[in-house]
Motif scaffolding. Structure first.
Motif, short mmCIF file in Angstrom:
data_model
loop_
_atom_site.label_atom_id
_atom_site.label_comp_id
_atom_site.label_asym_id
_atom_site.label_seq_id
_atom_site.Cartn_x
_atom_site.Cartn_y
_atom_site.Cartn_z
N ARG A 23 0.99 47.79 27.83
CA ARG A 23 0.50 48.39 26.57
C ARG A 23 0.84 49.87 26.51
O ARG A 23 1.24 50.37 25.46
CB ARG A 23 -1.01 48.15 26.46
CG ARG A 23 -1.59 48.63 25.17
CD ARG A 23 -1.22 47.70 24.03
NE ARG A 23 -1.87 48.17 22.81
CZ ARG A 23 -1.26 48.30 21.65
NH1 ARG A 23 0.00 47.95 21.51
NH2 ARG A 23 -1.90 48.74 20.62
N VAL A 24 0.69 50.57 27.61
CA VAL A 24 1.04 51.99 27.67
C VAL A 24 2.53 52.16 27.39
O VAL A 24 2.93 53.05 26.62
CB VAL A 24 0.66 52.61 29.03
CG1 VAL A 24 1.30 53.98 29.21
CG2 VAL A 24 -0.85 52.72 29.15
N ARG A 25 3.36 51.32 27.99
CA ARG A 25 4.81 51.41 27.75
C ARG A 25 5.12 51.17 26.28
O ARG A 25 5.94 51.88 25.67
CB ARG A 25 5.56 50.40 28.63
CG ARG A 25 5.72 50.85 30.06
CD ARG A 25 6.71 49.96 30.82
NE ARG A 25 6.20 48.60 30.99
CZ ARG A 25 5.46 48.19 32.01
NH1 ARG A 25 5.12 49.03 32.95
NH2 ARG A 25 5.07 46.94 32.09
N GLN A 26 4.46 50.18 25.67
CA GLN A 26 4.69 49.87 24.26
C GLN A 26 4.24 51.02 23.36
O GLN A 26 4.94 51.41 22.43
CB GLN A 26 3.98 48.57 23.86
CG GLN A 26 4.24 48.15 22.43
CD GLN A 26 5.71 47.89 22.17
OE1 GLN A 26 6.35 47.15 22.91
NE2 GLN A 26 6.27 48.49 21.13
N LEU A 27 3.07 51.56 23.65
CA LEU A 27 2.56 52.67 22.84
C LEU A 27 3.44 53.92 23.00
O LEU A 27 3.66 54.65 22.02
CB LEU A 27 1.12 52.99 23.22
CG LEU A 27 0.09 51.95 22.79
CD1 LEU A 27 -1.27 52.26 23.41
CD2 LEU A 27 -0.01 51.85 21.28
#
Length: 66
Positions: A23-27
């Motif tokens: 999720r951090v990578r996507q955000l």
């Protein structure tokens, strides 16, 4: 303390951690994309502001240099 944790708990934490990292990578990628779009929009706005100023100058002095 770790000895008190079950294998199921450790697996759940590991899975949640992996999910959160994804999720951090996507955000981060989304943020980068939005930042690029914002920079492009600001650039377009500056261009349009200059164009409007040029047109206003032409209206104010229709016989001046174009």
């Amino acid at each position: 303390m770790q000895a008190e944790w079950t294998e199921e708990t450790l697996q759940r934490i590991t899975t949640e951690n992996a999910t959160l990292k994804q999720r951090v990578r996507q955000l981060t990628a989304d943020n980068r994309t939005l930042d690029e779009r914002l920079k492009a929009a600001r650039s377009n706005l500056r261009f349009q502001d200059r164009r409007v100023a040029d047109l206003e100058a032409q209206i104010a002095d229709p016989h001046g240099p174009t």
